[in-house]
Design a protein around this motif. Structure first.
Motif: not given
Length: 880
Positions: A499, A503, A506-507
């Motif tokens: 996870s 994250a 996704e940046t």
């Protein structure tokens, strides 16, 4: 497309059809309706107007022909006479005649921007001269030198001569007060154009040459030195040069975008994107042609490699440049246009065979194509070329690429040796590259099975990437932790790490990396028994890869999706998805992927009791792994084949195959796999009655450096089995209890189940029927939950015997019926023999003797001698 004002990204008129060409897509309509056509009379001449549908293509062909004729006529009217034809120029190397080595940066700068100025201000075709240049296609060769003119500033001198001739046509020069690359290039290009008797092209603009560079000589020097360092992968030096230039001219788009490229290379994508937006904002009023370089860089930072490739293709048509040519190849590779990338790469290699950059691009292409041998070959070539050029930054890049390729092919010791100079600071390495090298070392320890050591290393690696604001490095660190936790059974921690990786990605908003992480997320969810979520992630990843025509990525997602279905006991649903994965890997030319799928199809064939087909597929898989030299995979498939041979009762073949696999793992330094295969070999030897040989194998494992408590608990299981067959039940109980304690310490379900079966067997031998039943019942319940049929059979064998001894014959018969059903679907020779022994304790004496006689005969034929001895002892009890 340019003339019509069309866009390649949102086309209205002309669409690019990848790998095919271009297509005219604008809507068309007839100018006026065609008169209706009446049916001709029989026998009459067909002079009526033709049907509009039949008329369309001839009309369009006629219109096209007329347009071509008109275009040719217009071109003939406007074309210059042969004496007016624009010549082709080639720029040779610029020579530093100032005797000041600090000015060496000027040579590539002047070569590049003199070419730009000749194109912009003269309209000439300009080539860079090298070994592959067609001399006959060149009209004039420009040989230049630059030197200081004392108080008068700088001088750029050029001689024009015709190729193949020593006769100088003319000598020209350009002067500036300082080393102003733009001014020197503009002055000399104008002088060359005027001497050759040509006028400036319409809309030519010297300002565009100046605007694409910083406006001061000092800032230009910082820009070109930074660009040279960036090209040589010396990112720290590049950043220092750029920062020095920005202190003098903070609004220079060229310097701002170069800083964005450098920070991107250092992993700080977020800051790089902010800078690229700033550079684009500062150049909003520039002509599009002058923004191509900036737009290409911005597109790459957004991971829009299709758009980047389009911009770079247009840019190289205007201004041929080696750096942009390499960037174009990179964009083509990342956008999946691999055929075009390979053709371009071959062209670059012919022009610059000694350039390590070209070899590194070859590594990148081979990595995307999943060609392990070529990837390693190109990485070694890149390192050797970089060492010959004494380019330390490129040596580091090549060593990292070589280590990655070695890890991929299972050559872990060689990979560690390759990385060692980077870890020991024998080369001037950046913090980012040091973190990458440390991450690879942690990966090596993970693959060797040293999980605690690998996990400890990731803490320092994480801190390094956090300091650098490097989301991609952090994501890779978290994904390694995901794999470690997954392998050690720490499911929740595994999910936390994947996870965190998502994250970070996704940046970046890198869709390819996100899809790859999605596959790993799906696998982790599968381990956590969250099957619906897992299938959703894997299906989404496969869909993305299919959309971008990444057949290899699609195959990886599909193979995991099919594995999930197989674990849900849905082999009929899994098999066609495995077949789709096989087709995807075949399209991608990924032999390793094909081999992995074949191994899975072999497992499904085995579950259908088609052992011959299973072995056939496994051997085909093994052949592919041998073809690509994937040593770890070869050993893994060999081990699986050994288990198949064991299950069908071919024990000698099983022993040979498993022994070869374990030796191979040990040679590769894959100590974790070596531990598991050698314990499996020892267990097989014990069941074959060769306890002394088994003990020798186990003793040798004392030298195995893996601190895997779960794996080492199997050693106690094997010694417990040996004591059990020898009739020493007290010692067997001690070994099984020790194995159980180790399994509890690391929370290993598999270890607990094996230990419990051993303890239940001892309880049966001691006539402790209730203890045996309860222990086996716990195992059976868990085996049903996880759908492990082999464990179900082991537990049912003990349940049937314990219940029969307690007089609960109906329940015992139900257990035996369930065993028969499972072994019909999933044959196992050893379990069949154990079933015969259980039946040798039930029914009248004659039936018991028949079962025991069969066990003795079959076990002796196969080689399970201790099983034959157990049956013989039971037969002697019946005789008495």
């Amino acid at each position: 497309r340019q003339a019509l004002g069309d866009s390649s990204t949102e086309p209205r008129l002309i669409a690019t059809r990848r790998r095919l060409g271009y297509q005219f897509i604008a809507d068309t309509q007839q100018a006026s309706p065609t008169p209706a056509v009446s049916e001709p009379l029989p026998g009459a001449a067909e002079t009526a107007a033709p049907n509009p549908r039949r008329l369309t293509w001839p009309l369009l062909s006629l219109v096209a022909l007329l347009l071509v004729i008109a275009a040719i006529w217009q071109q003939q009217q406007a074309a210059p006479t042969p004496s007016e034809r624009l010549p082709t120029l080639a720029i040779s190397d610029m020579v530093n005649s100032s005797e000041d080595p600090a000015l060496n940066w000027l040579a590539p700068a002047l070569e590049t921007y003199l070419g730009h100025a000749l194109v912009e201000l003269g309209g000439f075709r300009v080539l860079a001269i090298d070994e592959q240049t067609d001399i006959e296609s060149i009209d004039y060769l420009i040989e230049g030198q630059y030197l200081s003119a004392g108080v008068d500033g700088s001088r750029l001198l050029a001689q024009l001569r015709q190729p193949g001739s020593d006769e100088i046509v003319t000598s020209l020069e350009s002067n500036e007060v300082d080393w102003d690359v733009a001014g020197l290039s503009i002055g000399l290009a104008t002088a060359i154009r005027d001497h050759l008797g040509f006028s400036a092209p319409a809309q030519s603009d010297a300002a565009s040459i100046r605007s694409s560079l910083p406006n001061q000589a000092d800032t230009q020097r910082a820009f070109f030195r930074g660009r040279q360092a960036y090209s040589g992968s010396d990112l720290v030096q590049a950043l220092n040069e750029v920062e020095s230039g920005l202190r003098l001219q903070p609004d220079s788009p060229a310097l701002i975008m170069l800083k964005a490229q450098v920070l991107s290379g250092l992993g700080d994508i977020e800051t790089a994107r902010t800078l690229s937006e700033e550079a684009l904002t500062n150049t909003r009023l520039w002509p599009r042609r002058d923004r191509l370089d900036l737009e290409a860089t911005a597109a790459m930072l957004d991971f829009d490699f299709d758009r980047a490739a389009d911009r770079l293709q247009a840019l190289t048509q205007f201004y041929p440049d080696p750096i942009n040519a390499r960037r174009l190849i990179h964009a083509l590779i990342q956008s999946g246009r691999l055929n075009a990338a390979r053709e371009g790469l071959e062209s670059l290699r012919l022009n610059r065979p000694e350039d390590p950059h070209i070899a590194l691009l070859g590594v990148e292409l081979a990595r995307v194509e999943r060609n392990a041998d070529e990837r390693l070959e190109k990485a070694i070539e890149a390192r050797e070329l970089a060492e010959a050029a004494n380019a330390s930054s490129l040596i580091i890049a090549a060593r990292l690429a070589e280590a990655e390729a070695l890890i991929r092919t299972g050559q872990l010791d060689n990979a560690q040796t390759t990385l060692q100079p980077l870890i020991d600071d024998r080369l001037p390495i950046t913090q980012g590259d040091q973190a990458r090298a440390q991450l690879m070392l942690a990966t090596i320890e993970f693959q060797r099975g040293n999980f605690d050591q690998a996990l400890a290393q990731t803490d320092q690696i994480e801190r390094s990437f956090q300091t650098l604001n490097h989301p991609a490095g952090l994501a890779e660190t978290y994904m390694l932790r995901t794999s470690i936790y997954d392998r050690t059974g720490r499911v929740e921690e595994s999910l936390e790490q994947i996870s965190a990786a998502q994250a970070m990605l996704e940046t970046l908003n890198d869709p390819r990396r996100l899809a790859q992480a999605g596959v790993l997320f799906g696998v982790s969810l599968m381990r956590a028994q969250r099957m619906d979520e897992s299938e959703a992630y894997l299906s989404q990843a496969a869909s993305y890869f299919r959309t971008v025509n990444d057949r290899q990525g699609e195959g990886a997602a599909l193979i995991n999706q099919a594995t999930l279905l197989a674990r849900l006991d849905r082999p009929n649903d899994a098999e066609p998805i495995f077949q789709r994965a096989l087709e995807a890997f075949e399209d991608a030319g990924d032999l390793r992927g094909q081999a992995i799928v074949l191994g899975n199809l072999a497992a499904i064939a085995g579950r259908r009791r088609d052992v011959s087909r299973s072995i056939e597929l496994s051997e085909e898989s093994l052949g592919l792994f041998e073809l690509i030299g994937a040593k770890t995979d070869i050993a893994r498939v060999s081990f699986n084949l050994g288990i198949l041979y064991r299950d069908r009762g071919d024990l000698l073949q099983a022993e040979t195959t498993i022994r070869q696999a374990s030796d191979s793992f040990a040679e590769q330094g894959a100590h974790q796999f070596a531990l598991r295969t050698k314990t499996s070999l020892a267990k097989l030897l014990v069941h074959m009655g060769r306890g002394e040989e088994a003990e020798a194998v186990l003793v040798a494992l004392n030298d195995n450096p893996v601190e895997d408590v779960d794996g080492r608990s199997v050693i106690d299981i094997v010694r417990g089995d040996r004591a059990y067959f020898d009739g020493d039940y007290d010692r067997a109980y001690e070994f099984y209890s020790e194995a159980s304690a180790k399994a509890e310490a690391v929370n290993s379900d598999a270890g607990r189940r094996m230990a419990r079966i051993g303890l239940a067997e001892v309880a049966l031998a001691r006539s402790q029927w209730v203890i045996a039943e309860q222990t086996a019942l716990d195992n059976y319940t868990h085996a049903v939950e996880i759908r492990d049929r082999s464990d179900q059979v082991d537990a049912l064998l003990i349940l049937a015997r314990a219940r029969a001894e307690q007089g609960r014959l109906e329940q015992a018969e139900q257990n035996l019926a369930e065993i028969d059903q499972i072994l019909t679907e999933v044959p196992d020779k050893l379990q069949s023999l154990k079933l015969g022994i259980v039946r040798g304790h039930m029914g009248d004496n004659e039936i018991q003797r028949q079962h025991l006689d069969w066990v003795i005969q079959t076990a002796n034929e196969v080689g399970y001698l201790p099983i034959a001895e157990l049956a013989q002892r039971r037969l002697e009890v019946l005789a008495n």
